[in-house]
Motif scaffolding. Sequence first.
Motif, PDB file in Angstrom:
ATOM      1  N   ASN A  62       0.828  -1.206   0.000  1.00 38.75           N
ATOM      2  CA  ASN A  62       0.000   0.000   0.000  1.00 38.75           C
ATOM      3  C   ASN A  62       0.864   1.260   0.000  1.00 38.75           C
ATOM      4  O   ASN A  62       0.558   2.233  -0.700  1.00 38.75           O
ATOM      5  N   THR A  63       1.937   1.249   0.774  1.00 38.76           N
ATOM      6  CA  THR A  63       2.814   2.417   0.829  1.00 38.76           C
ATOM      7  C   THR A  63       3.452   2.691  -0.529  1.00 38.76           C
ATOM      8  O   THR A  63       3.613   3.840  -0.946  1.00 38.76           O
ATOM      9  N   MET A  64       3.813   1.608  -1.228  1.00 37.56           N
ATOM     10  CA  MET A  64       4.426   1.750  -2.555  1.00 37.56           C
ATOM     11  C   MET A  64       3.383   1.966  -3.651  1.00 37.56           C
ATOM     12  O   MET A  64       3.734   2.241  -4.794  1.00 37.56           O
ATOM     13  N   GLY A  65       2.119   1.805  -3.319  1.00 39.49           N
ATOM     14  CA  GLY A  65       1.065   1.976  -4.311  1.00 39.49           C
ATOM     15  C   GLY A  65       0.987   0.850  -5.321  1.00 39.49           C
ATOM     16  O   GLY A  65       0.617   1.073  -6.486  1.00 39.49           O
ATOM     17  N   VAL A  66       1.294  -0.383  -4.891  1.00 41.58           N
ATOM     18  CA  VAL A  66       1.307  -1.523  -5.817  1.00 41.58           C
ATOM     19  C   VAL A  66       0.462  -2.672  -5.272  1.00 41.58           C
ATOM     20  O   VAL A  66       0.767  -3.841  -5.483  1.00 41.58           O
ATOM     21  N   ALA A  67      -0.597  -2.340  -4.565  1.00 42.95           N
ATOM     22  CA  ALA A  67      -1.411  -3.375  -3.923  1.00 42.95           C
ATOM     23  C   ALA A  67      -2.589  -3.822  -4.782  1.00 42.95           C
ATOM     24  O   ALA A  67      -3.398  -4.643  -4.343  1.00 42.95           O
ATOM     25  N   GLY A  68      -2.705  -3.311  -5.993  1.00 43.04           N
ATOM     26  CA  GLY A  68      -3.883  -3.606  -6.803  1.00 43.04           C
ATOM     27  C   GLY A  68      -3.879  -4.955  -7.482  1.00 43.04           C
ATOM     28  O   GLY A  68      -4.913  -5.427  -7.950  1.00 43.04           O
ATOM     29  N   GLY A  69      -2.728  -5.576  -7.604  1.00 41.90           N
ATOM     30  CA  GLY A  69      -2.657  -6.880  -8.249  1.00 41.90           C
ATOM     31  C   GLY A  69      -2.658  -6.828  -9.763  1.00 41.90           C
ATOM     32  O   GLY A  69      -2.766  -7.870 -10.420  1.00 41.90           O
ATOM     33  N   SER A  70      -2.523  -5.652 -10.350  1.00 41.80           N
ATOM     34  CA  SER A  70      -2.518  -5.509 -11.805  1.00 41.80           C
ATOM     35  C   SER A  70      -1.147  -5.873 -12.370  1.00 41.80           C
ATOM     36  O   SER A  70      -0.176  -6.067 -11.639  1.00 41.80           O
ATOM     37  N   ASP A  71      -1.079  -5.946 -13.703  1.00 40.47           N
ATOM     38  CA  ASP A  71       0.212  -6.203 -14.350  1.00 40.47           C
ATOM     39  C   ASP A  71       1.201  -5.094 -14.045  1.00 40.47           C
ATOM     40  O   ASP A  71       2.399  -5.346 -13.859  1.00 40.47           O
ATOM     41  N   ARG A  72       0.703  -3.878 -13.979  1.00 35.27           N
ATOM     42  CA  ARG A  72       1.577  -2.737 -13.641  1.00 35.27           C
ATOM     43  C   ARG A  72       2.141  -2.910 -12.245  1.00 35.27           C
ATOM     44  O   ARG A  72       3.327  -2.652 -12.011  1.00 35.27           O
ATOM     45  N   ASP A  73       1.305  -3.363 -11.312  1.00 35.10           N
ATOM     46  CA  ASP A  73       1.775  -3.552  -9.942  1.00 35.10           C
ATOM     47  C   ASP A  73       2.803  -4.678  -9.869  1.00 35.10           C
ATOM     48  O   ASP A  73       3.807  -4.577  -9.148  1.00 35.10           O
ATOM     49  N   ALA A  74       2.571  -5.756 -10.600  1.00 37.84           N
ATOM     50  CA  ALA A  74       3.526  -6.870 -10.619  1.00 37.84           C
ATOM     51  C   ALA A  74       4.872  -6.410 -11.178  1.00 37.84           C
ATOM     52  O   ALA A  74       5.933  -6.780 -10.663  1.00 37.84           O
ATOM     53  N   GLY A  79      10.330  -4.640 -10.310  1.00 34.64           N
ATOM     54  CA  GLY A  79      11.267  -3.558 -10.579  1.00 34.64           C
ATOM     55  C   GLY A  79      11.970  -3.071  -9.326  1.00 34.64           C
ATOM     56  O   GLY A  79      13.162  -2.769  -9.352  1.00 34.64           O
ATOM     57  N   LEU A  80      11.254  -3.007  -8.204  1.00 36.30           N
ATOM     58  CA  LEU A  80      11.866  -2.577  -6.957  1.00 36.30           C
ATOM     59  C   LEU A  80      12.916  -3.573  -6.484  1.00 36.30           C
ATOM     60  O   LEU A  80      13.933  -3.184  -5.893  1.00 36.30           O
ATOM     61  N   VAL A  81      12.674  -4.849  -6.739  1.00 38.75           N
ATOM     62  CA  VAL A  81      13.692  -5.856  -6.415  1.00 38.75           C
ATOM     63  C   VAL A  81      14.898  -5.672  -7.333  1.00 38.75           C
ATOM     64  O   VAL A  81      16.053  -5.703  -6.896  1.00 38.75           O
ATOM     65  N   SER A  82      14.634  -5.446  -8.604  1.00 38.87           N
ATOM     66  CA  SER A  82      15.711  -5.362  -9.596  1.00 38.87           C
ATOM     67  C   SER A  82      16.540  -4.086  -9.465  1.00 38.87           C
ATOM     68  O   SER A  82      17.707  -4.075  -9.862  1.00 38.87           O
ATOM     69  N   LEU A  83      15.955  -3.015  -8.933  1.00 41.72           N
ATOM     70  CA  LEU A  83      16.713  -1.777  -8.777  1.00 41.72           C
ATOM     71  C   LEU A  83      17.940  -1.973  -7.894  1.00 41.72           C
ATOM     72  O   LEU A  83      18.968  -1.320  -8.096  1.00 41.72           O
ATOM     73  N   PRO A 449       8.361 -12.934 -11.477  1.00 37.89           N
ATOM     74  CA  PRO A 449       6.930 -12.866 -11.127  1.00 37.89           C
ATOM     75  C   PRO A 449       6.021 -13.216 -12.300  1.00 37.89           C
ATOM     76  O   PRO A 449       4.995 -13.889 -12.130  1.00 37.89           O
ATOM     77  N   TYR A 450       6.405 -12.763 -13.509  1.00 37.44           N
ATOM     78  CA  TYR A 450       5.610 -13.091 -14.691  1.00 37.44           C
ATOM     79  C   TYR A 450       5.685 -14.588 -15.003  1.00 37.44           C
ATOM     80  O   TYR A 450       4.682 -15.202 -15.384  1.00 37.44           O
ATOM     81  N   LEU A 451       6.872 -15.160 -14.863  1.00 36.24           N
ATOM     82  CA  LEU A 451       7.035 -16.588 -15.136  1.00 36.24           C
ATOM     83  C   LEU A 451       6.161 -17.422 -14.214  1.00 36.24           C
ATOM     84  O   LEU A 451       5.480 -18.363 -14.644  1.00 36.24           O
TER      85      LEU A 451
END
Length: 531
Positions: A62-74, A79-83, A449-451
């Motif tokens: 929620n803090t990162m704004g990626v809690a929606g479960g969409s492809d963008r969120d995935a 991306g945050l891991v890869s950074l 995550p996509y795999l």
Amino acid sequence: MKEAIDHEEGDFIPDRSMFRPEPPFAKYIPGGYSPARCCAILFFGYDTAVMSQVNDNDDYLNTMGVAGGSDRDAAAIGGLVSLWFGGFAIGALIVGYIADSIGRLKTIQLGCIWGIVGAALLASAQNITWFSFARVISGIGCGHLNTMVPVWTSELADPHLRGAFVAVQFTLAMVGSTVAYWMEFGCTKTQSLSFSWRLPLGFQIVFLIFILIAAPFYPESPRHLAKIGDLEGARSVLEKCRVETDEQAIEREMEEIVAAIRAEATSTSHSFYSMLFTKDKLHTRRRVIIGSGVQVMQKLTGIDFIAVYAPDMFALSGFKGDKPALLAGGNWFGYIASLALSIYLCDRVGRRKLMLTGCLLMGIVLIVGGILSHETIAHTSGNPALANKFGSGVAAILYIYTFIYGSTWLTTCWVYPTEVFPLASRSKGAALATFSFSIAGGTINMIIPYLIDAIGFWVFILFALINLALLVPIYLFYVETANRHLEQLDILFSSDSCLSWRAEAYFNQQMNEQGGILGQDHEKGTIEQVE
């Protein structure tokens, strides 16, 4: 260019032009080596495994704004891991530029400072932009440490103990990762969700401050001291760090080090550009490919799809609730045990055999895991009891796979790049290898995550086939480096053939004919021994 070596007194009368004194600015950087405080060898590292539970924390999402479960969120989560790997690459390249100038220990201390700043920013992040920058800064610190510490250790250790020393380092790193994982799990059950992801990310500061303060009490690399012309300091470190303080053996090692420095003084491959694009008699470009290749291959073994996304992988076993997280946490204990085995095997069995054995066994185990995961999914609705049995088999496979990787590849892939490069370009070579690790790791962590979402249990089969395919380049091109002096490896890699068995034959021929590095033809870039 001549130099006299008095074998009775053990004194070198060197040609000073072959050394590279420290630049004037190095003395203004605090820390580093003091011969009066040379007491022990220690390394403690940390890993990104903490993200395996952070990625599932609702407050974090929620803090990162990626809690929606969409492809963008995935994509954002990956991306945050890869950074972190992006920062890791930047840190590695910085090390390549500064380590030969300011020394190994000061480079490690600078990495600690980067890591402390990054950890503080991670723990206090309020949005995705803030967290993104913090991940890069933290990665720069890790890039410093994970590039420089294996190099420093390899240059300090006895030839028959290099692998064991690096294995001990990564055992400590895995202990830290295990502590972080279970700390977060415990906080999740007893504290707020916000606290449970912020504390583990910030807690690494404790270890980094310890390294920062303790580093001046460690010995500097004797190879670096010799390279800047401090031969007495180099000899003193060797005397303190060798298991058996045989004076003649230490003098022979000093002769090899000075011979290597003299040979490499004629090499043109001292910059990143020349290492990549200039052909030289030390075959530096080939070494870059080999050293970088082993780091790329270790990511292709598939360890990240278990280590970083462990709860998701254990969910493929059919377990629900807290069981995937508990199983993933338990897997870290197996990881630590595997590294204990690696300490024993790395120098006794050798790097080449461990890589070949690891890929073969991991390939077989992952195929079995894919079959069991398929059966688990197939029987989940119709026969839950049978599905649970197959799911237990999948969990066991993940444990076995991690154990095999830890006991064969984890140490090998980090010690090998520190061995294959000549002293003149070792820091930059290790930096390029670490850069390759970062690019490969960042790419794979971005797509995992996509795999998992797209192909499910087939991810087991995919990485199984990759492991089996890796057997080919390892067998063809990777020579054995264990139980050899770093300077002897210059002979091993000076063969005109890149095939491993031909390089070994050339090495044996040269050692028999020339008696090692000393005594070779000066025109070939090595030193003449003056009796």
